[in-house]
Design a protein around this motif. Structure first.
Motif, short mmCIF file in Angstrom:
data_model
loop_
_atom_site.label_atom_id
_atom_site.label_comp_id
_atom_site.label_asym_id
_atom_site.label_seq_id
_atom_site.Cartn_x
_atom_site.Cartn_y
_atom_site.Cartn_z
N MET A 174 -26.40 -38.50 -12.64
CA MET A 174 -27.75 -38.83 -12.21
C MET A 174 -28.69 -38.84 -13.41
O MET A 174 -28.70 -37.90 -14.21
N ILE A 175 -29.45 -39.92 -13.54
CA ILE A 175 -30.37 -40.08 -14.66
C ILE A 175 -31.78 -40.16 -14.11
O ILE A 175 -32.09 -41.04 -13.30
N THR A 176 -32.64 -39.24 -14.54
CA THR A 176 -34.04 -39.21 -14.12
C THR A 176 -34.92 -39.43 -15.34
O THR A 176 -34.82 -38.68 -16.31
N ILE A 177 -35.76 -40.44 -15.28
CA ILE A 177 -36.58 -40.81 -16.44
C ILE A 177 -37.93 -40.09 -16.39
O ILE A 177 -38.57 -39.99 -15.33
N ARG A 178 -38.35 -39.63 -17.54
CA ARG A 178 -39.69 -39.05 -17.73
C ARG A 178 -40.45 -40.00 -18.65
O ARG A 178 -40.27 -39.98 -19.87
N ASN A 179 -41.28 -40.86 -18.08
CA ASN A 179 -41.99 -41.86 -18.87
C ASN A 179 -43.08 -41.23 -19.72
O ASN A 179 -43.82 -40.34 -19.25
N ALA A 180 -43.20 -41.71 -20.95
CA ALA A 180 -44.19 -41.16 -21.88
C ALA A 180 -45.60 -41.25 -21.30
O ALA A 180 -46.41 -40.33 -21.47
N ASN A 181 -45.91 -42.34 -20.59
CA ASN A 181 -47.26 -42.54 -20.07
C ASN A 181 -47.60 -41.60 -18.91
O ASN A 181 -48.77 -41.48 -18.54
N ASP A 182 -46.58 -40.94 -18.36
CA ASP A 182 -46.81 -40.01 -17.26
C ASP A 182 -46.98 -38.57 -17.73
O ASP A 182 -47.22 -37.67 -16.91
N ARG A 183 -46.85 -38.33 -19.03
CA ARG A 183 -46.96 -36.97 -19.55
C ARG A 183 -48.39 -36.45 -19.44
O ARG A 183 -49.35 -37.21 -19.34
N GLY A 184 -48.50 -35.12 -19.48
CA GLY A 184 -49.83 -34.52 -19.55
C GLY A 184 -50.47 -34.83 -20.89
O GLY A 184 -49.77 -35.10 -21.88
N HIS A 185 -51.81 -34.77 -20.94
CA HIS A 185 -52.52 -35.13 -22.16
C HIS A 185 -53.71 -34.21 -22.36
O HIS A 185 -54.45 -33.91 -21.42
N ALA A 186 -53.87 -33.74 -23.60
CA ALA A 186 -55.03 -32.93 -23.96
C ALA A 186 -55.52 -33.40 -25.32
O ALA A 186 -54.73 -33.60 -26.24
N ASN A 187 -56.85 -33.57 -25.44
CA ASN A 187 -57.44 -33.98 -26.71
C ASN A 187 -58.62 -33.07 -27.02
O ASN A 187 -59.62 -33.07 -26.29
N PHE A 188 -58.47 -32.31 -28.10
CA PHE A 188 -59.52 -31.37 -28.50
C PHE A 188 -60.24 -31.83 -29.77
O PHE A 188 -60.93 -31.05 -30.41
N GLY A 189 -60.04 -33.09 -30.14
CA GLY A 189 -60.63 -33.57 -31.37
C GLY A 189 -59.71 -33.34 -32.55
O GLY A 189 -59.13 -34.28 -33.10
N TRP A 190 -59.50 -32.10 -32.90
CA TRP A 190 -58.60 -31.75 -34.00
C TRP A 190 -57.13 -31.88 -33.60
O TRP A 190 -56.26 -32.05 -34.44
N LEU A 191 -56.87 -31.80 -32.26
CA LEU A 191 -55.50 -31.87 -31.73
C LEU A 191 -55.45 -32.87 -30.59
O LEU A 191 -56.25 -32.80 -29.65
N ASP A 192 -54.51 -33.81 -30.68
CA ASP A 192 -54.22 -34.74 -29.60
C ASP A 192 -52.77 -34.51 -29.19
O ASP A 192 -51.86 -34.71 -30.00
#
Length: 232
Positions: A1-19
């Motif tokens: 069984m292969i389950t895909i985790r698409n990059a565009n579905d990942r969580g995202h946080a941007n603090f300015g100094w860190l993306d």
């Protein structure tokens, strides 16, 4: 069984100094369906501004892997390790009973990009440890981390292995999977086509369960690189 985790579905946080993009639940990003995979708990795809970084903070009972994609990490920890980690190198810090560390972009003008990976250990407590090594860019499958540190690999406190896969265009690699084992694939650069025809591009992941083998083929126009986790 292969389950895909698409990059565009990942969580995202941007603090300015860190993306940062989170494959699994981390910080303010929570998805009950994405709490990790086997003992693999975190894959954060971090971009850090020049001279910025993670101030001194603590960890306990976690195996923490850093893999530099661009730039250099300046590392300092409470065990006395003061190191620089250049592009292409792997760092494995065993937090053990507790360690404090900081990770900064070593450059005041260039961006730092790296993967921050956490794996839960099977040994609680103990003395913290630090390992760092470059494994080159050999084509095919290269063993990076093993439970016993065999053949010059980094040694992890878990029944887990990490491989680096590099494929030129039209090259392929078949990986046998032992019974009761699973694989997680994280696509670092380029693209690969899996056995079922699924294409992984940069940042995508694949959870592989209940398969005897998986074949990855580079059908793209540039070299492909992936990290392969072999997990109990």
């Amino acid at each position: 069984m292969i389950t895909i985790r698409n990059a565009n579905d990942r969580g995202h946080a941007n603090f300015g100094w860190l993306d940062s993009h989170h494959t699994f639940s981390f910080g303010s990003y929570y998805d009950p369906q994405q709490m990790g995979f086997s003992h693999l708990r975190v894959i954060n795809d971090d971009t850090v501004a020049p001279s910025a970084g993670f101030d001194t903070h603590g960890h306990k009972d976690m195996e923490i892997i850093s893999y530099v994609l661009q730039g250099r990490i300046a590392h300092k920890d409470s065990a006395g390790n003061i190191k620089e980690l250049p592009v292409g190198e792997f760092q494995l810090m065993s937090a053990g009973k507790g360690v404090f560390h900081s990770e900064f972009n070593a450059s005041d003008k260039d961006t730092l990009k790296f993967l921050q990976i956490w794996i839960e250990p099977n040994v609680i407590g103990g003395k913290p440890g630090y390992q760092q090594k470059a494994f080159g860019n050999e084509h095919g499958l290269t063993s990076i981390i093993t439970p016993d540190g065999r053949d010059g690999t980094l040694s992890i406190k878990q029944d887990a292995q990490l491989f680096q896969l590099i494929l030129d265009t039209e090259k392929e690699q078949t990986i046998s999977i032992k019974p009761d084992r699973s694989l997680y694939i994280h696509q670092v650069e380029g693209e690969v086509t899996l056995t079922d025809g699924t294409v992984l591009t940069q940042g995508d992941g694949a959870k592989i369960r209940l398969e005897e083998a998986i074949t990855l083929k580079n059908a793209g126009q540039q070299q492909a690189k992936a990290l392969i986790f072999d997990l109990a």
